[in-house]
Design a protein around this motif. Structure first.
Motif, PDB file in Angstrom:
ATOM      1  N   GLY A   1       7.218  24.059  56.694  1.00  0.00           N
ATOM      2  CA  GLY A   1       7.437  24.357  55.424  1.00  0.00           C
ATOM      3  C   GLY A   1       6.546  24.520  54.394  1.00  0.00           C
TER       4      GLY A   1
ATOM      5  N   ALA B   1      10.960  25.464  59.954  1.00  0.00           N
ATOM      6  CA  ALA B   1      11.178  24.349  58.967  1.00  0.00           C
ATOM      7  C   ALA B   1      12.608  24.172  58.652  1.00  0.00           C
TER       8      ALA B   1
ATOM      9  N   LEU C   1      13.790  21.893  51.563  1.00  0.00           N
ATOM     10  CA  LEU C   1      13.564  23.133  51.271  1.00  0.00           C
ATOM     11  C   LEU C   1      13.639  23.674  49.986  1.00  0.00           C
TER      12      LEU C   1
END
Length: 362
Positions: free
Chosen positions: A17, A237, A246
């Motif tokens: 991420g 991710a 996220l």
């Protein structure tokens, strides 16, 4: 052992991420390297080389079944075509903005994107907003007005980027394709027009691909990697970390872009622009806080649902910290939990509980 594996997966997801949003945040450093190519030529190369990169990736992993299914579904194919058109506008405006000295205004587009996404949900999908969301949208509109005064014109670059990307997200939500597959489908649609433009440009002496040295050619070809690699990291991710995480990481990209615009490219930030950005950031703080609270309430409601179902003896329900009751029925067949406006939970029939709405990345 299972705990260590889960922790390792979580760390891998976070690293991917950070890598994805870090690359998206630092991409303004890349586009100026492609000069003297213009925005149109860079955009066309990005389309052509992105398809080449993802095609190789899909050949390696042997994931082609989705392509045949897509070709047999005209409605989904039409939506992919719309997505390709909208992301073409987004990419083109962004490349032009960065190479024309508007990095800060471009970053604003991705700051206000969540607000535009919410507004489109209300106008197009008839979604209902919570009071805090209404306040955030109102603050966002005030920010646009302040920035209009600050720039002496509407921040059209920001608005174009925000609306095009919000539309892109809406269409992709309906198409329901994986990230790499979606990019492959979209660039396949973009490929012929992009290749045709590059051939036309070369025939008229306007191409820089072969006239600026091997290094320049390699940089133009690498636009495919620059486009696809962050998407691959994001995909890695997305399956390993919660969407709430996220959602917080996504602000890395516009923050990096904003800092690059101010500190590296030296773009001006008079007081009225600071005021406009401050309002945008306030709106995002309100949205993030509201989303965090809602996520916690939803998690509490789900735990309460499992406990109520277990007490009712519903088969197939896993109780946190307790045994799983075996059987074929689901918890919602007999008991569920509805969440009140204040976030508290109450028992409810399954018919009262709406289908969960998927969360789309802006």
């Amino acid at each position: 052992m299972a705990g260590k594996t889960k922790a390792g997966e979580s760390r891998t997801g976070l690293l991917n991420g950070f890598a994805a949003y870090g690359m998206w945040g630092l991409v303004p450093l890349f586009w100026p390297l492609l000069k003297p190519a213009g925005a149109g030529e860079i955009l066309a190369h990005r389309m052509v080389w992105s398809l080449a990169f993802v095609a190789v990736a899909l050949i390696v992993v042997r994931r082609w079944k989705w392509a045949g299914e897509l070709l047999r579904q005209p409605r989904r194919l039409a939506l992919v075509t719309v997505a390709a058109a909208v992301i073409t506008v987004n990419w083109g405006v962004y490349i032009w903005a960065v190479n024309s000295g508007h990095v800060v205004e471009a970053s604003l587009g991705y700051f206000i994107n969540p607000l535009v996404t919410i507004a489109m949900g209300v106008l197009l999908l008839k979604e209902r907003l919570r009071p805090v969301q209404w306040v955030a949208v109102g603050v966002g509109l005030a920010a646009v007005l302040v920035l209009t005064v600050g720039y002496g014109r509407p921040p059209w670059i920001s608005l174009c980027l925000a609306f095009s990307f919000a539309t892109y997200g809406l269409v992709k939500k309906k198409v329901n394709l994986g990230g790499v597959e979606s990019l492959a489908a979209e660039t396949a649609i973009q490929f012929l027009p992009a290749l045709g433009y590059l051939l036309w440009l070369s025939a008229h002496g306007g191409s820089t691909f072969t006239g600026e040295g091997v290094g320049h050619s390699a940089l133009l070809a690498s636009t495919g990697i620059v486009t696809a690699l962050p998407l691959v990291c994001f995909g890695a991710a997305a399956i390993r970390v919660p969407l709430s995480t996220l959602g917080l990481l996504q602000y890395m990209a516009p923050v990096f872009q904003f800092l690059l615009g101010v500190l590296y490219f030296g773009e001006a930030m008079p007081p009225e622009r600071w005021a406009g950005f401050a309002l945008v950031w306030l709106a995002l703080v309100l949205l993030t806080g509201d989303a965090w609270r809602t996520s916690r309430r939803t998690a509490q409601a789900l735990r309460a649902s499992r406990l109520l179902a277990a007490e009712a003896g519903v088969p197939g329900v896993a109780v946190p910290g307790g045994p799983t009751v075996t059987g074929g029925a689901s918890a919602t067949d007999a008991v569920a939990v509805a969440v009140r406006e204040d976030g508290t939970a109450r028992s409810a029939s399954a018919a009262e509980v709406p289908e969960a709405s998927p969360v789309a990345k802006p």
